[in-house]
Scaffold this active site. Structure first.
Site, PDB file in Angstrom:
ATOM      1  NE  ARG A  24      -4.080  -1.916   2.187  1.00 32.84           N
ATOM      2  CZ  ARG A  24      -5.163  -1.931   2.953  1.00 32.84           C
ATOM      3  NH1 ARG A  24      -5.389  -0.923   3.791  1.00 32.84           N
ATOM      4  NH2 ARG A  24      -6.025  -2.924   2.894  1.00 32.84           N
ATOM      5  CG  ASP A  79     -13.550   7.115   8.512  1.00 42.36           C
ATOM      6  OD1 ASP A  79     -14.262   6.092   8.455  1.00 42.36           O
ATOM      7  OD2 ASP A  79     -12.311   7.080   8.419  1.00 42.36           O
TER       8      ASP A  79
END
Length: 295
Positions: free
Chosen positions: A51, A160
């Site tokens: 990633r 979030d």
């Protein structure tokens, strides 16, 4: 979150001349735990490399050590947020774990209707809302069963830690995969087609019910009032026991007595909370206490 095999020391992805050692991974893991409460183990080393390697390469750096120095410095700002965004999991879709919405419609919304019409304040929190499907699903469910909801003091807060997914939630453009399992009649009545493709977006009255804000669940919660329902599903599963207990305890404190907590299908409340909640459905918990007395 994926759980691939651990790396050996100095392992490097073929075709990339990037230094990546177990020490680099441990620094990233410590940062993620301290910043987000997410626990990465050695089984996640390959996932972390996969990633982040592209970003390390794009910055023209020769290895992860330099990248970690840059991304975790006190002046990192945007790069720090990018690192967190890269290593958080954001798998979701509309009406995920549909039995939660069945319970919301059948057991909770009737009470919301009575209380809202009496002038009471109703607040719902979608914690760890990702790209917004959960929060908009709640809004759709409310409007289906309480069309006059926008006329009352009834609001949904969606939060979030990942600012990138919050931006996507506000934009609210969803591909067919996000709407899998949603009846066509509901899609047609609650979503507008986006010209030039197969994307859909919730109708304005649905969007208007939701407010999106960045928030770190292991940081300060700037709330002045209590919530009537909290959805936090498949978030705590990535955290260790003490962090989970801290979050569950926090939810107990900001839920009104009689309020409901919805958690993920693989999650369980900490044993220390026994007596503070009553399980009333599949991973659905009601906060104990006297609603009339507010404690």
């Amino acid at each position: 979150m994926t759980t691939p095999a651990p790396l050996t020391a100095g392992w490097s992805r073929p075709g990339r001349d990037l230094s990546y050692t177990p020490e680099d991974f441990q620094r990233i893991a410590r940062f993620m735990y301290d910043a987000t409460g997410i626990r990465l183990t050695e089984a996640n080393e390959r996932m972390v490399y996969a990633r982040l390697a592209g970003r390390v390469h794009d910055l023209g750096l020769d290895g992860f050590s330099t990248y970690v120095d840059r991304a975790t410095s006190s002046l990192a700002g945007e790069e720090r947020d990018r690192l967190i965004s890269s290593l958080t999991t954001n798998t979701t879709h509309f009406y995920r774990e549909s039995y939660h919405f069945d319970y919301l419609a059948g057991q909770i919304i009737p009470d919301f209707i009575t209380r809202a019409r009496a002038g009471e304040r109703i607040r719902i929190w979608s914690a760890g809302c990702s790209t917004g499907e959960e929060a908009y699903s709640i809004a759709i469910c409310l409007l289906q069963h309480f069309p006059e909801a926008p006329q009352h003091d009834l609001k949904i807060l969606a939060t979030d830690i990942d600012r990138a997914v919050l931006a996507r939630a506000v934009t609210a453009l969803y591909p067919p995969g996000s709407l899998r399992g949603v009846p066509k009649a509901l899609i047609d009545s609650c979503f507008d087609p986006v010209p030039g493709g197969d994307l859909r977006t919730p109708r304005p009255q649905i969007k208007a019910m939701v407010t999106f804000r960045p928030l770190n669940l292991i940081g300060h919660w700037p709330f002045s009032g209590r919530f009537d329902a909290i959805f936090c599903r498949n978030v705590a599963i990535y955290m260790d026991g003490p962090t989970q207990e801290r979050i569950w305890t926090g939810f107990h404190q900001v839920l009104r007595p009689g309020g409901h907590l919805f958690i993920g299908h693989s999650e369980r409340l900490s044993p220390s909370l026994k007596g503070r909640f009553t399980m009333v459905g599949n991973t659905i918990h009601r906060r104990n206490g006297d609603p009339a007395r507010g404690r």
